[in-house]
Design a protein around this motif. Structure first.
Motif, PDB file in Angstrom:
ATOM      1  N   LEU A   1       9.644 -30.017  -2.003  1.00  9.06           N
ATOM      2  CA  LEU A   1       9.495 -28.958  -1.029  1.00  9.06           C
ATOM      3  C   LEU A   1       8.190 -29.393  -0.222  1.00  9.06           C
ATOM      4  N   TYR A   2       7.767 -29.472   0.820  1.00  6.18           N
ATOM      5  CA  TYR A   2       6.889 -29.311   1.542  1.00  6.18           C
ATOM      6  C   TYR A   2       6.440 -28.178   1.839  1.00  6.18           C
ATOM      7  N   VAL A   3       5.247 -27.720   1.266  1.00  4.74           N
ATOM      8  CA  VAL A   3       4.789 -26.205   1.430  1.00  4.74           C
ATOM      9  C   VAL A   3       3.583 -25.993   2.300  1.00  4.74           C
ATOM     10  N   THR A   4       3.350 -25.233   2.932  1.00  5.64           N
ATOM     11  CA  THR A   4       2.199 -24.748   3.711  1.00  5.64           C
ATOM     12  C   THR A   4       1.986 -23.060   3.479  1.00  5.64           C
ATOM     13  N   VAL A   5       0.562 -23.071   3.247  1.00  7.13           N
ATOM     14  CA  VAL A   5       0.066 -21.832   2.851  1.00  7.13           C
ATOM     15  C   VAL A   5      -0.763 -21.212   4.198  1.00  7.13           C
ATOM     16  N   LEU A   6      -0.539 -19.968   4.687  1.00  9.50           N
ATOM     17  CA  LEU A   6      -1.058 -19.331   5.557  1.00  9.50           C
ATOM     18  C   LEU A   6      -1.723 -17.830   4.911  1.00  9.50           C
ATOM     19  N   SER A   7      -2.858 -17.570   5.623  1.00  9.52           N
ATOM     20  CA  SER A   7      -3.264 -16.025   5.199  1.00  9.52           C
ATOM     21  C   SER A   7      -3.203 -15.166   6.414  1.00  9.52           C
ATOM     22  N   CYS A   8      -2.426 -14.323   6.267  1.00  3.37           N
ATOM     23  CA  CYS A   8      -2.610 -13.218   7.457  1.00  3.37           C
ATOM     24  C   CYS A   8      -3.929 -12.449   6.832  1.00  3.37           C
ATOM     25  N   THR A   9      -5.183 -12.415   7.451  1.00  4.73           N
ATOM     26  CA  THR A   9      -6.240 -11.806   6.692  1.00  4.73           C
ATOM     27  C   THR A   9      -6.145 -10.316   7.124  1.00  4.73           C
ATOM     28  N   GLY A  10      -7.027  -9.738   6.463  1.00  2.34           N
ATOM     29  CA  GLY A  10      -7.247  -8.075   6.678  1.00  2.34           C
ATOM     30  C   GLY A  10      -7.769  -7.989   8.089  1.00  2.34           C
ATOM     31  N   SER A  11      -8.504  -9.017   8.634  1.00  4.14           N
ATOM     32  CA  SER A  11      -8.877  -8.751   9.989  1.00  4.14           C
ATOM     33  C   SER A  11      -7.917  -9.033  11.231  1.00  4.14           C
ATOM     34  N   GLY A  12      -6.765  -9.488  10.892  1.00  6.24           N
ATOM     35  CA  GLY A  12      -5.717  -9.604  11.778  1.00  6.24           C
ATOM     36  C   GLY A  12      -5.654 -10.928  12.374  1.00  6.24           C
ATOM     37  N   ARG A  13      -6.218 -11.931  11.696  1.00  8.34           N
ATOM     38  CA  ARG A  13      -6.325 -13.173  11.946  1.00  8.34           C
ATOM     39  C   ARG A  13      -5.128 -13.941  11.131  1.00  8.34           C
ATOM     40  N   ALA A  14      -4.816 -15.245  11.342  1.00  6.16           N
ATOM     41  CA  ALA A  14      -3.872 -15.953  10.729  1.00  6.16           C
ATOM     42  C   ALA A  14      -4.600 -17.146  10.424  1.00  6.16           C
ATOM     43  N   GLU A  15      -4.807 -17.651   9.212  1.00  8.48           N
ATOM     44  CA  GLU A  15      -5.817 -18.723   8.897  1.00  8.48           C
ATOM     45  C   GLU A  15      -4.844 -19.710   8.082  1.00  8.48           C
ATOM     46  N   TYR A  16      -4.840 -20.917   8.393  1.00  8.39           N
ATOM     47  CA  TYR A  16      -4.205 -22.038   7.747  1.00  8.39           C
ATOM     48  C   TYR A  16      -5.092 -22.378   6.491  1.00  8.39           C
TER      49      TYR A  16
ATOM     50  N   SER B   1     -12.653  -2.747   1.243  1.00  8.10           N
ATOM     51  CA  SER B   1     -11.841  -3.688   0.734  1.00  8.10           C
ATOM     52  C   SER B   1     -10.782  -3.964   1.919  1.00  8.10           C
ATOM     53  N   VAL B   2     -10.139  -5.099   1.724  1.00  9.45           N
ATOM     54  CA  VAL B   2      -9.192  -5.428   2.613  1.00  9.45           C
ATOM     55  C   VAL B   2      -7.926  -6.066   2.069  1.00  9.45           C
ATOM     56  N   VAL B   3      -6.955  -5.965   2.664  1.00 10.35           N
ATOM     57  CA  VAL B   3      -5.596  -6.656   2.122  1.00 10.35           C
ATOM     58  C   VAL B   3      -5.358  -7.845   3.018  1.00 10.35           C
ATOM     59  N   ASP B   4      -5.347  -8.952   2.371  1.00  5.82           N
ATOM     60  CA  ASP B   4      -4.764 -10.154   2.891  1.00  5.82           C
ATOM     61  C   ASP B   4      -3.490 -10.484   2.513  1.00  5.82           C
ATOM     62  N   ARG B   5      -2.596 -10.951   3.098  1.00  2.00           N
ATOM     63  CA  ARG B   5      -1.193 -11.501   2.786  1.00  2.00           C
ATOM     64  C   ARG B   5      -1.053 -12.960   2.810  1.00  2.00           C
ATOM     65  N   LEU B   6      -0.887 -13.582   1.650  1.00  2.00           N
ATOM     66  CA  LEU B   6      -0.605 -15.071   1.743  1.00  2.00           C
ATOM     67  C   LEU B   6       0.695 -15.455   1.896  1.00  2.00           C
ATOM     68  N   ILE B   7       1.102 -16.128   3.066  1.00  2.00           N
ATOM     69  CA  ILE B   7       2.498 -16.685   3.317  1.00  2.00           C
ATOM     70  C   ILE B   7       2.500 -17.956   2.863  1.00  2.00           C
ATOM     71  N   ILE B   8       3.529 -18.268   2.053  1.00  6.72           N
ATOM     72  CA  ILE B   8       3.847 -19.496   1.486  1.00  6.72           C
ATOM     73  C   ILE B   8       5.186 -20.060   2.065  1.00  6.72           C
ATOM     74  N   VAL B   9       5.054 -21.105   2.701  1.00  8.31           N
ATOM     75  CA  VAL B   9       6.403 -21.386   3.376  1.00  8.31           C
ATOM     76  C   VAL B   9       6.703 -22.980   2.848  1.00  8.31           C
ATOM     77  N   GLY B  10       7.985 -23.203   2.371  1.00  8.02           N
ATOM     78  CA  GLY B  10       8.556 -24.391   1.849  1.00  8.02           C
ATOM     79  C   GLY B  10       9.839 -24.968   2.717  1.00  8.02           C
ATOM     80  N   THR B  11       9.715 -26.073   2.830  1.00  6.09           N
ATOM     81  CA  THR B  11      10.828 -26.883   3.800  1.00  6.09           C
ATOM     82  C   THR B  11      11.007 -28.074   3.097  1.00  6.09           C
ATOM     83  N   THR B  12      12.307 -28.590   3.229  1.00  7.04           N
ATOM     84  CA  THR B  12      12.781 -30.037   2.755  1.00  7.04           C
ATOM     85  C   THR B  12      12.256 -31.038   3.823  1.00  7.04           C
TER      86      THR B  12
END
Length: 163
Positions: free
Chosen positions: A54-69, A103-114
């Motif tokens: 799997l080729y995996v990409t990790v993104l963070s949907c930050t508590g500030s509302g931005r999406a970071e690679y 405090s803030v809550v970040d959501r880490l999104i981990i996406v995998g593909t073939t």
């Protein structure tokens, strides 16, 4: 197909081999998956339970509302890999509250593909959702590449960052 662990990097002297570090996971924090103090480092262990690479990409949907690679990594079938900040072995991610809140809550999104060579950088956003709603962004638009139908998987990990 993916199993994610956030590793506590406060003491890298006990980690051993940084490609497969012997580090504890961050503490859990109900209802969030993990918690980490502002400025304390962490790394991301990604285990591939699929039958193929799997080729995996990790993104963070930050508590500030931005999406970071945060990065991408190849994870062989049945194995795990550790993702470090900017791909530098032993360089942990450095979380920050970055607001007047405690405090803030970040959501880490981990996406995998073939699919090899899939670039998901276009998902990154320098603008928060609130800024977009207020019209505080450039007028250019981002378009997603036209992906063929292939196998994709994703996981989400929540991380409370506190002071």
């Amino acid at each position: 197909m993916l199993h994610i662990e956030l590793l506590d990097c406060r003491d890298l002297t006990t980690a051993g081999d940084l490609q497969a570090p012997n580090l504890p996971q961050l503490a859990s924090d109900e209802p969030w998956d993990y918690k980490v103090r502002d400025g304390s480092g962490f790394a991301i262990r990604i285990k591939n339970r699929a039958a193929s690479l799997l080729y995996v990409t990790v993104l963070s949907c930050t508590g500030s509302g931005r999406a970071e690679y945060l990065g991408d990594i190849e994870v062989p079938a049945g194995f795990g890999q550790v993702l470090w900040r900017e791909g530098i072995l032993g360089s942990p991610f450095d979380p920050a509250v970055g607001t007047d809140q405690k405090s803030v809550v970040d959501r880490l999104i981990i996406v995998g593909t073939t699919l090899p060579d899939r670039d998901l950088h276009y998902l990154e956003s320098d603008y928060s959702f609130a800024e977009i709603v207020r019209g505080e962004r450039d007028s250019g638009s981002r378009t997603a590449p036209n992906f063929p139908a292939e196998r994709w998987t994703a996981e989400m990990v929540t991380l409370r960052i506190y002071r």
